[in-house]
Design an enzyme around this catalytic site. Structure first.
Site, PDB file in Angstrom:
ATOM      1  N   CYS A 111      -8.059  15.956  16.473  1.00  0.00           N
ATOM      2  CA  CYS A 111      -9.361  15.741  17.088  1.00  0.00           C
ATOM      3  C   CYS A 111     -10.386  16.687  16.463  1.00  0.00           C
ATOM      4  O   CYS A 111     -10.138  17.883  16.333  1.00  0.00           O
ATOM      5  CB  CYS A 111      -9.199  15.978  18.580  1.00  0.00           C
ATOM      6  SG  CYS A 111     -10.579  16.737  19.383  1.00  0.00           S
ATOM      7  N   GLU A 112     -11.522  16.134  16.044  1.00  0.00           N
ATOM      8  CA  GLU A 112     -12.510  16.969  15.357  1.00  0.00           C
ATOM      9  C   GLU A 112     -13.293  17.855  16.322  1.00  0.00           C
ATOM     10  O   GLU A 112     -14.024  18.739  15.895  1.00  0.00           O
ATOM     11  CB  GLU A 112     -13.459  16.108  14.527  1.00  0.00           C
ATOM     12  CG  GLU A 112     -14.449  15.280  15.326  1.00  0.00           C
ATOM     13  CD  GLU A 112     -15.346  14.431  14.412  1.00  0.00           C
ATOM     14  OE1 GLU A 112     -15.000  14.242  13.238  1.00  0.00           O
ATOM     15  OE2 GLU A 112     -16.378  13.957  14.905  1.00  0.00           O
ATOM     16  N   HIS A 113     -13.154  17.611  17.622  1.00  0.00           N
ATOM     17  CA  HIS A 113     -13.879  18.444  18.590  1.00  0.00           C
ATOM     18  C   HIS A 113     -13.098  19.690  18.977  1.00  0.00           C
ATOM     19  O   HIS A 113     -13.679  20.687  19.380  1.00  0.00           O
ATOM     20  CB  HIS A 113     -14.209  17.628  19.845  1.00  0.00           C
ATOM     21  CG  HIS A 113     -15.078  16.449  19.554  1.00  0.00           C
ATOM     22  ND1 HIS A 113     -14.879  15.209  20.120  1.00  0.00           N
ATOM     23  CD2 HIS A 113     -16.136  16.332  18.717  1.00  0.00           C
ATOM     24  CE1 HIS A 113     -15.799  14.371  19.649  1.00  0.00           C
ATOM     25  NE2 HIS A 113     -16.562  15.023  18.799  1.00  0.00           N
ATOM     26  N   HIS A 114     -11.756  19.601  18.920  1.00  0.00           N
ATOM     27  CA  HIS A 114     -10.938  20.739  19.363  1.00  0.00           C
ATOM     28  C   HIS A 114      -9.912  21.193  18.319  1.00  0.00           C
ATOM     29  O   HIS A 114      -9.240  22.192  18.516  1.00  0.00           O
ATOM     30  CB  HIS A 114     -10.195  20.386  20.648  1.00  0.00           C
ATOM     31  CG  HIS A 114     -11.100  20.042  21.794  1.00  0.00           C
ATOM     32  ND1 HIS A 114     -11.511  18.757  22.067  1.00  0.00           N
ATOM     33  CD2 HIS A 114     -11.680  20.838  22.719  1.00  0.00           C
ATOM     34  CE1 HIS A 114     -12.306  18.771  23.124  1.00  0.00           C
ATOM     35  NE2 HIS A 114     -12.437  20.009  23.536  1.00  0.00           N
ATOM     36  N   GLN A 152     -11.057   8.967  17.557  1.00  0.00           N
ATOM     37  CA  GLN A 152     -10.191   7.790  17.442  1.00  0.00           C
ATOM     38  C   GLN A 152     -10.955   6.524  17.058  1.00  0.00           C
ATOM     39  O   GLN A 152     -10.438   5.670  16.340  1.00  0.00           O
ATOM     40  CB  GLN A 152      -9.427   7.593  18.762  1.00  0.00           C
ATOM     41  CG  GLN A 152      -8.333   6.535  18.636  1.00  0.00           C
ATOM     42  CD  GLN A 152      -7.501   6.407  19.884  1.00  0.00           C
ATOM     43  OE1 GLN A 152      -7.207   7.405  20.539  1.00  0.00           O
ATOM     44  NE2 GLN A 152      -7.136   5.179  20.238  1.00  0.00           N
ATOM     45  N   HIS A 180      -4.220  12.246  23.250  1.00  0.00           N
ATOM     46  CA  HIS A 180      -5.039  13.344  22.718  1.00  0.00           C
ATOM     47  C   HIS A 180      -4.615  14.665  23.361  1.00  0.00           C
ATOM     48  O   HIS A 180      -4.693  14.814  24.581  1.00  0.00           O
ATOM     49  CB  HIS A 180      -6.522  13.089  23.026  1.00  0.00           C
ATOM     50  CG  HIS A 180      -7.091  11.929  22.258  1.00  0.00           C
ATOM     51  ND1 HIS A 180      -8.174  12.041  21.432  1.00  0.00           N
ATOM     52  CD2 HIS A 180      -6.690  10.635  22.178  1.00  0.00           C
ATOM     53  CE1 HIS A 180      -8.432  10.866  20.887  1.00  0.00           C
ATOM     54  NE2 HIS A 180      -7.547   9.998  21.325  1.00  0.00           N
ATOM     55  N   CYS A 182      -6.132  17.346  23.336  1.00  0.00           N
ATOM     56  CA  CYS A 182      -7.251  18.043  23.995  1.00  0.00           C
ATOM     57  C   CYS A 182      -7.431  17.559  25.422  1.00  0.00           C
ATOM     58  O   CYS A 182      -8.097  18.213  26.223  1.00  0.00           O
ATOM     59  CB  CYS A 182      -8.542  17.901  23.188  1.00  0.00           C
ATOM     60  SG  CYS A 182      -9.049  16.216  22.888  1.00  0.00           S
TER      61      CYS A 182
HETATM   62 ZN   LIG Z   1     -10.760  16.818  21.497  1.00  0.00          ZN
END
Ligand SMILES: [Zn+2]
Length: 218
Positions: A111-114, A152, A180, A182
């Site tokens: 995941c590019e956010h976490h 995703q 995910h 995250c």
């Molecule tokens: Zn994430």
């Protein structure tokens, strides 16, 4: 300030089109792999140091190097177009012109956010326009697109686009069903939910074709 409906729709579509590409800077490929590994190693050691970890400890001392190599050579190797799989195409000698479905392809992404894992399955299908692709190449395409910091939705579209490009057909469908970390290991800590995304193109937009695909993947 008022924005007319039309303007806001165009702005949205513009954002959406560019969102299909991984947001990379123009100079993303200027550093070679060895330099990237060296720099990431230093920065990761910095993170561990700030966390108070003893980098002289036998178990920890090589972690920054391991993480840096893993980022560049494995889990983010799909950022480098040099790693793009070369599709092996075959003539379609039996004139098999029905749907070909490959189910349950393993998806390991991040995941590019976490920067924590996205793990799941992809189901992909295409209708041959005269050529067929080696089955393992479908796995390789899924892997290549997964080995980037991802969301995703974008992953799903990138897999579909890569299959379309490899086979020269619009008739492609992709479903990704993924878990995910995250969502499970932090935040809401839900271990049971999974996220489904789908991309239907060409003839797969027709309800009967789409339903046939959905029936096959069960
Ligand atoms: Zn994430």
């Amino acid at each position: 300030m008022e924005i007319s409906n039309q303007e806001s729709t165009e702005a949205y579509l513009g954002d959406f089109a560019s969102a299909l590409d991984t947001p990379l800077r123009a100079d993303a490929l200027e550093l070679d792999d060895d330099t990237k590994i060296e720099l990431i190693q230093k920065h990761f050691a910095g993170i561990m140091d700030i966390l108070g970890l003893d980098l002289n400890d036998d178990s920890l001392k090589d972690t920054p190097k391991r993480v840096a190599k893993m980022y560049v050579k494995e889990i983010f190797s799909g950022l480098n177009p040099a790693n793009k799989p070369v599709p092996t195409l075959f003539k379609n000698p039996f004139n098999y012109n029905q749907m070909l479905v490959e189910r349950n392809i393993s998806v390991y992404s991040n995941c590019e956010h976490h920067f924590v894992p996205i793990v799941g399955k992809a189901h992909v299908a295409y209708i041959s326009n005269g050529q067929v692709i080696g089955l393992s190449k479908l796995n390789r395409i899924v892997q290549y697109c997964s080995q980037r910091p991802q969301i995703q939705e974008r992953l799903t579209v990138q897999i579909a686009n890569a299959i379309k490009e490899a086979l020269g057909t619009e008739d492609v469908a992709v479903i990704v069903d993924a878990h995910h970390h995250c969502v499970s290991s932090r935040g809401i800590r839900d271990v049971n939910s999974s996220t489904l995304t789908a991309e239907y193109c060409g003839r797969f937009l027709k309800p009967d074709v789409k339903n046939e695909f959905l029936k096959y993947i069960g």
